[in-house]
Motif scaffolding. Structure first.
Motif, mmCIF file in Angstrom:
data_model
loop_
_atom_site.group_PDB
_atom_site.id
_atom_site.type_symbol
_atom_site.label_atom_id
_atom_site.label_comp_id
_atom_site.label_asym_id
_atom_site.label_seq_id
_atom_site.Cartn_x
_atom_site.Cartn_y
_atom_site.Cartn_z
ATOM 1 N N VAL A 1 0.629 -1.165 0.170
ATOM 2 C CA VAL A 1 0.036 0.087 0.106
ATOM 3 C C VAL A 1 0.833 1.178 -0.081
ATOM 4 N N ARG A 2 0.656 2.155 -1.048
ATOM 5 C CA ARG A 2 1.327 3.463 -0.970
ATOM 6 C C ARG A 2 0.548 4.521 -0.451
ATOM 7 N N ALA A 3 -0.758 4.435 -0.614
ATOM 8 C CA ALA A 3 -1.740 5.426 -0.004
ATOM 9 C C ALA A 3 -3.184 4.643 -0.107
ATOM 10 N N ALA A 4 -3.980 5.103 1.042
ATOM 11 C CA ALA A 4 -5.438 4.780 1.401
ATOM 12 C C ALA A 4 -6.051 6.187 1.361
ATOM 13 N N SER A 5 -7.405 6.018 1.619
ATOM 14 C CA SER A 5 -8.193 7.349 1.637
ATOM 15 C C SER A 5 -9.224 7.016 2.885
ATOM 16 N N VAL A 6 -9.618 8.216 3.411
ATOM 17 C CA VAL A 6 -10.583 8.040 4.432
ATOM 18 C C VAL A 6 -11.985 8.432 3.761
ATOM 19 N N ARG B 1 -10.580 14.717 11.230
ATOM 20 C CA ARG B 1 -10.905 15.761 10.305
ATOM 21 C C ARG B 1 -12.267 15.137 9.292
ATOM 22 N N SER B 2 -12.341 13.970 8.845
ATOM 23 C CA SER B 2 -13.432 13.579 8.227
ATOM 24 C C SER B 2 -14.736 13.703 8.947
ATOM 25 N N GLU B 3 -14.610 13.614 10.251
ATOM 26 C CA GLU B 3 -16.054 13.687 11.311
ATOM 27 C C GLU B 3 -16.427 14.924 11.164
ATOM 28 N N GLU B 4 -15.453 16.013 11.004
ATOM 29 C CA GLU B 4 -15.871 17.287 11.158
ATOM 30 C C GLU B 4 -16.489 17.783 10.170
ATOM 31 N N GLY B 5 -16.725 16.905 9.031
ATOM 32 C CA GLY B 5 -17.368 17.295 7.839
ATOM 33 C C GLY B 5 -16.739 18.483 6.885
ATOM 34 N N HIS B 6 -17.671 18.890 5.833
ATOM 35 C CA HIS B 6 -16.994 19.672 4.965
ATOM 36 C C HIS B 6 -15.698 19.553 4.326
ATOM 37 N N VAL B 7 -15.386 18.553 4.055
ATOM 38 C CA VAL B 7 -14.106 18.157 3.281
ATOM 39 C C VAL B 7 -14.273 18.242 1.953
ATOM 40 N N ARG B 8 -13.613 19.353 1.327
ATOM 41 C CA ARG B 8 -13.373 19.272 0.013
ATOM 42 C C ARG B 8 -12.531 18.158 -0.946
ATOM 43 N N ARG C 1 -0.803 8.728 11.873
ATOM 44 C CA ARG C 1 -1.957 9.748 12.355
ATOM 45 C C ARG C 1 -3.283 9.429 11.688
ATOM 46 N N THR C 2 -3.454 8.287 11.373
ATOM 47 C CA THR C 2 -4.854 8.067 10.768
ATOM 48 C C THR C 2 -6.081 8.343 11.816
ATOM 49 N N ALA C 3 -5.929 8.375 13.169
ATOM 50 C CA ALA C 3 -6.851 8.814 14.061
ATOM 51 C C ALA C 3 -7.277 10.298 13.703
ATOM 52 N N ASP C 4 -6.193 11.215 13.344
ATOM 53 C CA ASP C 4 -6.348 12.673 13.103
ATOM 54 C C ASP C 4 -7.257 12.801 11.799
ATOM 55 N N ALA C 5 -6.808 11.726 10.776
ATOM 56 C CA ALA C 5 -7.558 11.859 9.569
ATOM 57 C C ALA C 5 -8.909 11.496 9.846
ATOM 58 N N ASP D 1 -15.774 4.722 6.882
ATOM 59 C CA ASP D 1 -14.705 4.259 7.596
ATOM 60 C C ASP D 1 -14.976 4.672 9.271
ATOM 61 N N TRP D 2 -15.218 5.702 9.499
ATOM 62 C CA TRP D 2 -15.359 5.883 11.027
ATOM 63 C C TRP D 2 -16.881 5.743 11.551
ATOM 64 N N LYS D 3 -17.972 5.286 10.455
ATOM 65 C CA LYS D 3 -19.114 4.912 11.124
ATOM 66 C C LYS D 3 -18.839 3.468 11.367
ATOM 67 N N ALA D 4 -18.319 2.752 10.524
ATOM 68 C CA ALA D 4 -17.869 1.336 10.804
ATOM 69 C C ALA D 4 -17.257 1.112 12.193
ATOM 70 N N ARG D 5 -16.202 2.065 12.379
ATOM 71 C CA ARG D 5 -15.471 2.224 13.501
ATOM 72 C C ARG D 5 -16.301 2.201 14.801
ATOM 73 N N GLN D 6 -17.357 3.270 14.522
ATOM 74 C CA GLN D 6 -18.202 3.402 15.760
ATOM 75 C C GLN D 6 -19.226 2.344 16.079
ATOM 76 N N GLY D 7 -19.326 0.968 15.235
ATOM 77 C CA GLY D 7 -20.263 0.203 15.295
ATOM 78 C C GLY D 7 -21.628 0.326 14.541
#
Length: 316
Positions: A34-39, A293-300, A286-290, A43-49
């Motif tokens: 793996v060279r790169a993944a994306s969020v 950031r996604s959970e904050e919303g408004h990602v371009r 730093r995936t937790a920080d990613a 992903d965080w909805k799955a992490r929350q169950g």
């Protein structure tokens, strides 16, 4: 190998960076560096169950379904790829367990396609989930045709920004909802921007007095309710977030891996039809920080995760 994992459902704090077992390569799998993944929000909805009813977790879970990387070794039943091939993948299986936020992934061949040559690994990693979702909804659910008017919600987001480009390529007129600060971005993608929020229906009606032929909903809630009143007679409505869309006569869609669809998206990227905007990049640790950031919303566009380049796994 190094990986991100979580041993229980919860917030970003459950994500841990450390050693994980090297993946085992099955006959129909491809071992990918793996060279790169994306969020993605899923992903965080799955992490929350929230996906436990349909995708149970086998802990510890390595999160992530998107990847861009390099083939280390194909399985014995895989003639499609060879060592050194650059690939992208939507690596979703039937349970949550072995995801893409890791140095190596044993990806089923049915989840992979060649990486676009003209995109960076970070850009290419943003294609699979968002691209497949947009492509499948536009073609399989909405059946968008040249000359039609399509309303895309959250047009500056990961799925929305791809949907705008693909719908425009199909010859449709596209109206895209977005915050005022993203209007120029949405316009550059090929859509006519409108602000979301109160008065949305009136603003869309101002652009399409007779209603729109198709609505691509990525938001749900009030936006979906307003959309139901904006669809012209014989128009179509689809949502990727709210199964309640069926109550409005629309269809709900959950994206699925499809190598032919993914290959088509890769080709469109190489042709310059599809561009991926990466707003922010985080290293694997730093995936937790990613996720935050996604959970904050408004990602371009997309959030990318870069993976360090180290030694090959045992047996590679």
């Amino acid at each position: 190998m190094k990986a991100i994992s979580y041993a229980r459902y919860g917030g970003p704090e459950v994500l841990e960076y450390g050693e994980a077992d090297d993946p085992k390569l099955g006959p129909d799998d491809v071992l990918v560096k793996v060279r790169a993944a994306s969020v993605n929000p899923v992903d965080w909805k799955a992490r929350q169950g929230h996906l436990d009813a349909i995708l149970p977790a086998v802990f510890p879970v390595i999160p992530g379904w998107d990847l861009a990387g390099v083939v280390v070794r194909p399985g014995p039943a895989v003639p499609e790829f060879a060592e050194g091939d650059e690939v992208i993948g939507y690596v979703r299986e039937d349970v949550l367990s072995f995801g893409t936020c890791a140095e190596y992934v044993a990806a089923p061949v049915r989840t992979l396609a060649p990486k676009p040559r003209g995109l960076s690994f970070e850009e290419a990693a943003g294609i699979p989930l968002a691209g497949l979702t947009a492509h499948q909804v536009l073609h399989r659910v909405l059946n968008v045709r040249r000359g039609e008017t399509v309303l895309v919600h959250a047009a500056a987001g990961g799925v929305g920004s791809v949907a705008v480009q693909l719908a425009s390529h199909l010859g449709a007129r596209v109206i895209g909802t977005a915050s005022e600060g993203n209007h120029d971005f949405v316009r550059a993608l090929g859509a006519e921007p409108v602000s979301y929020g109160e008065g949305l229906a009136e603003r869309v009606r101002g652009l399409a007095p007779e209603g729109v032929d198709a609505v691509f909903d990525t938001v749900g809630g009030d936006a979906l309710k307003a959309s139901a009143n904006l669809v012209a007679p014989e128009g179509r409505l689809a949502s990727i977030v709210d199964p309640g869309v069926t109550g409005y006569g629309g269809a709900y869609w959950f994206v699925r891996p499809d190598p032919a669809d993914l290959r088509k998206l890769s080709e469109l990227a190489d042709q310059g039809v599809l561009r991926i905007h990466v707003e922010e990049t985080f290293p694997l640790e730093r995936t937790a920080d990613a996720h935050r950031r996604s959970e904050e919303g408004h990602v371009r566009g997309k959030i990318a995760i870069t993976v360090p380049q180290e030694v090959s796994p045992s047996g590679a």
